[in-house]
Design an enzyme around this catalytic site. Structure first.
Site, PDB file in Angstrom:
ATOM      1  N   CYS A 385      48.141  46.665  47.325  1.00 65.40           N
ATOM      2  CA  CYS A 385      48.229  47.769  48.267  1.00 65.40           C
ATOM      3  C   CYS A 385      48.949  48.991  47.661  1.00 65.40           C
ATOM      4  O   CYS A 385      48.336  49.733  46.911  1.00 65.40           O
ATOM      5  CB  CYS A 385      48.846  47.293  49.574  1.00 65.40           C
ATOM      6  SG  CYS A 385      48.383  48.351  50.953  1.00 65.40           S
ATOM      7  N   HIS A 510      45.611  42.883  50.891  1.00 64.21           N
ATOM      8  CA  HIS A 510      46.721  41.958  50.631  1.00 64.21           C
ATOM      9  C   HIS A 510      46.184  40.529  50.478  1.00 64.21           C
ATOM     10  O   HIS A 510      46.009  39.832  51.484  1.00 64.21           O
ATOM     11  CB  HIS A 510      47.700  41.969  51.801  1.00 64.21           C
ATOM     12  CG  HIS A 510      48.485  43.226  51.925  1.00 64.21           C
ATOM     13  ND1 HIS A 510      49.753  43.362  51.405  1.00 64.21           N
ATOM     14  CD2 HIS A 510      48.188  44.409  52.511  1.00 64.21           C
ATOM     15  CE1 HIS A 510      50.195  44.580  51.679  1.00 64.21           C
ATOM     16  NE2 HIS A 510      49.269  45.227  52.351  1.00 64.21           N
ATOM     17  N   GLU A 512      47.635  37.942  49.604  1.00 64.64           N
ATOM     18  CA  GLU A 512      48.620  36.908  49.937  1.00 64.64           C
ATOM     19  C   GLU A 512      48.478  36.388  51.372  1.00 64.64           C
ATOM     20  O   GLU A 512      48.857  35.258  51.663  1.00 64.64           O
ATOM     21  CB  GLU A 512      50.053  37.416  49.693  1.00 64.64           C
ATOM     22  CG  GLU A 512      50.582  38.478  50.654  1.00 64.64           C
ATOM     23  CD  GLU A 512      50.223  39.910  50.254  1.00 64.64           C
ATOM     24  OE1 GLU A 512      49.229  40.103  49.531  1.00 64.64           O
ATOM     25  OE2 GLU A 512      50.937  40.845  50.683  1.00 64.64           O
TER      26      GLU A 512
HETATM   27  N1  GLN Z   1      52.160  53.045  51.799  1.00 67.28           N
HETATM   28  C1  GLN Z   1      50.813  52.733  51.474  1.00 67.28           C
HETATM   29  C2  GLN Z   1      49.844  53.099  52.577  1.00 67.28           C
HETATM   30  O1  GLN Z   1      50.248  53.315  53.674  1.00 67.28           O
HETATM   31  C3  GLN Z   1      50.662  51.249  51.126  1.00 67.28           C
HETATM   32  C4  GLN Z   1      50.878  50.349  52.272  1.00 67.28           C
HETATM   33  C5  GLN Z   1      51.136  48.930  51.846  1.00 67.28           C
HETATM   34  O2  GLN Z   1      51.456  48.656  50.708  1.00 67.28           O
HETATM   35  N2  GLN Z   1      51.020  47.993  52.781  1.00 67.28           N
HETATM   36  O3  GLN Z   1      48.659  53.192  52.334  1.00 67.28           O
END
Ligand code: GLN
Length: 541
Positions: A385, A510, A512
């Site tokens: 992410c 994600h 995970e």
């Molecule tokens: N801050 C980034 C976004 O809002 C990544 C978010 C995250 O890592 N869950 O896109």
């Protein structure tokens, strides 16, 4: 074939003495044990706070925000339930005070209670009771676990405890079991196990009309027979109903520890349900993680490095991938802000690097530094992410030579490689407004991603506002950074990788959140395997 059960059975788990006793793991373990006898199980977490969901809560205070396939941002215990029970839960499996009140207040405004005075009892308690029954029924499960967060005696949990007391009345004693988890501290030089806190918390529970059937006593060491007998006598439960939950080597041991003391038999006898235990697969997994042949050190460059709960799903995913690759993962916490202060020596001893999800400017430059180090030194790297977004920025800055950034870090950057999702522009509410939940991703053939997943289409969970700016894709790809996973309409970039590197891969999603003990996340397995190869190749530094 699941066995036939007349009516849904409920196991209600409460907690006494203090919080942080591992009620979630106890609940998950009980679920796993019941499932091992062929029953279908679901689990509900009750959180007595006013937030409508965990999405707006700081992971540093509250632990990770877990994301469900339906996009629900929920308490991390739901992650444990999904991992232990191998189920897919919905946002309704997490009831918070905020959600219960919001629903009742909306009904009141709608005129549903016309003429009545709307009160905590019976309206909030009815709402909670109906909610539990509805989720249990809709899940199709035969057994529903309900974990009541907080500690018995707290003002906040009162309406929930009253609701489960009434549920007990309604469904009858043969269909509902109360399990109370407490702390049994050890005092003095002789190390006596003290039962008084347990007695007091059971007394508190009784005063609100709940009689526990089973007491799970937490402590560093197993409860001795004398302690069990004392708790049984003073808390009025049979001695076989006092179960010891000592510290375990890892959480996956807990079901086996509870089962050895007859907890599953006790529950099934109470429910008059047939037994047909099959814990073979689980035992094999637990045995495997205890006897891993290899070991690697993987760095985690994050912000919340001092609270393991902020990254619980990632740590669990390492366990699952470790079992699949016969490798123990030693996680080296790297404080990204320390790197910014010039302290980067930790990077030198890594076999692999993971840059997890995150938000905001703090530590971002340190993470970019770490990614750059891994890319140039051919250290296996997985970005998740925010880690994906920063990997793209690092490539833009150092390979393409652009004065670029993510607009989350530098809103006036000359080249916004990562920018806000167009549909996010103008959104002012913070709760539940990101791109959330499971989405389909198309994977390009002949890529690392395709090799790992072994298919063309996957579905993974998301939680982000920013994404790769399509205007820069061609330039990035022409310079070697390949986007091997995209949304089916090809607009959103989901995975990037570097073919010229042993393992440099990052995902907007994600991985995970979908990693389970017996079905580990492919991107994690890839990282662990590549880290082991890196370790075997390069002489110790
Ligand atoms: N801050 C980034 C976004 O809002 C990544 C978010 C995250 O890592 N869950 O896109």
């Amino acid at each position: 074939m699941p066995k036939r059960v007349n009516g849904i059975k409920y196991v209600i788990v409460t907690g006494g003495v203090l919080s942080g006793l591992g009620k979630g793991i106890t609940t998950s373990s009980i679920g796993r044990l019941l499932k091992s006898h062929g029953y279908t199980v679901t689990a509900i977490k009750i959180d007595p706070y006013l937030n409508c969901d965990a999405g707006t809560m700081n992971p540093f205070q509250h632990g990770e925000v877990f994301v469900l396939s339906d996009g629900g941002e929920v308490d991390l215990d739901l992650g444990n339930y999904e991992r232990f029970l191998d189920v897919n839960l919905s946002r309704d499996n997490n009831i918070t005070t905020g959600r219960a009140y919001k629903s009742v207040i909306e009904k009141e405004r709608h005129g549903d209670y016309l003429g009545k005075t709307v009160q905590i009892v019976p309206h909030i308690t009815d709402e909670i009771r109906e909610w539990i029954k509805k989720v249990a029924q809709q899940s199709g499960a035969q057994i529903c676990l309900v974990e009541v967060g907080g500690t018995v005696g707290d003002i906040e949990s009162m309406p929930f405890l009253e609701a489960v007391r009434q549920l007990h009345q309604e469904v009858g004693h043969e269909n509902l079991v109360f399990v109370h988890t407490t702390l049994v501290p050890v005092m003095g030089v002789v190390g006596e196990q003290k039962t008084k806190p347990t007695q007091h918390s059971v007394k508190e529970l009784r005063s609100i009309g709940i009689d526990p059937d089973i007491i799970v006593g937490r402590g560093e060491e197993p409860l001795n027979q004398q302690t069990k007998e004392k708790i049984a006598l003073f808390c009025d439960v049979p001695v076989e109903g006092v179960i010891s939950a000592p510290d375990a080597k890892n959480i996956y041991w807990v079901p086996l520890i509870l089962d050895d003391q007859g907890l599953t038999d006790l529950l099934l006898n109470k429910f008059k349900l047939a037994k047909r235990k099959d814990l073979k697969e689980w035992k094999k997994f637990v045995d495997k993680i205890d006897n891993l042949e290899h070991k690697v050190t993987i760095g985690m460059a994050g912000k919340y490095t001092y609270l393991e709960d902020s990254y619980i799903s990632i740590l669990e995913a390492f366990y699952h991938a470790g079992a699949a690759t016969n490798t123990e993962v030693n996680v080296e916490w790297i404080d990204a802000e320390k790197i910014e202060e010039g302290k980067s020596e930790k990077l030198k001893k890594l076999n692999g690097l993971l840059v997890p999800g995150g938000f905001g400017i703090r530590g971002a430059e340190g993470k970019i530094f770490a990614i750059n180090y891994a890319r140039r030194n051919k250290i296996p790297f997985l970005g998740i992410c925010f880690g994906f977004q920063l990997a793209v920025v690092e490539y833009g800055q150092n390979v393409l030579g652009l004065d670029c950034h993510s607009t989350e870090i530098d809103p006036s950057t000359k080249h916004p490689l990562i920018y806000i999702l167009p549909e996010q522009d103008g959104i002012e509410n913070m709760g539940g407004t990101m791109r959330l939940g499971e989405q389909t991703i198309k994977i390009k053939e002949n890529t690392i991603a395709h090799g790992l997943y072994g298919k063309n289409r996957i579905s993974e969970r998301h939680r982000h506002r920013y994404e790769v700016n399509p205007g820069y894709i061609e330039k990035l790809e022409n310079n070697g950074l390949i986007f091997s996973g995209r949304s089916p309409d090809r607009i959103r970039m989901e995975i990037c990788e570097l073919p010229s590197h042993p393992y440099f891969i990052a995902s907007q999603f994600h991985p995970e959140f979908k990693s389970h003990p017996l079905s580990p996340a492919p991107l994690f397995c890839g990282l662990v395997k590549a880290s082991l190869e890196q370790k075997n190749k390069s002489p110790p530094r």
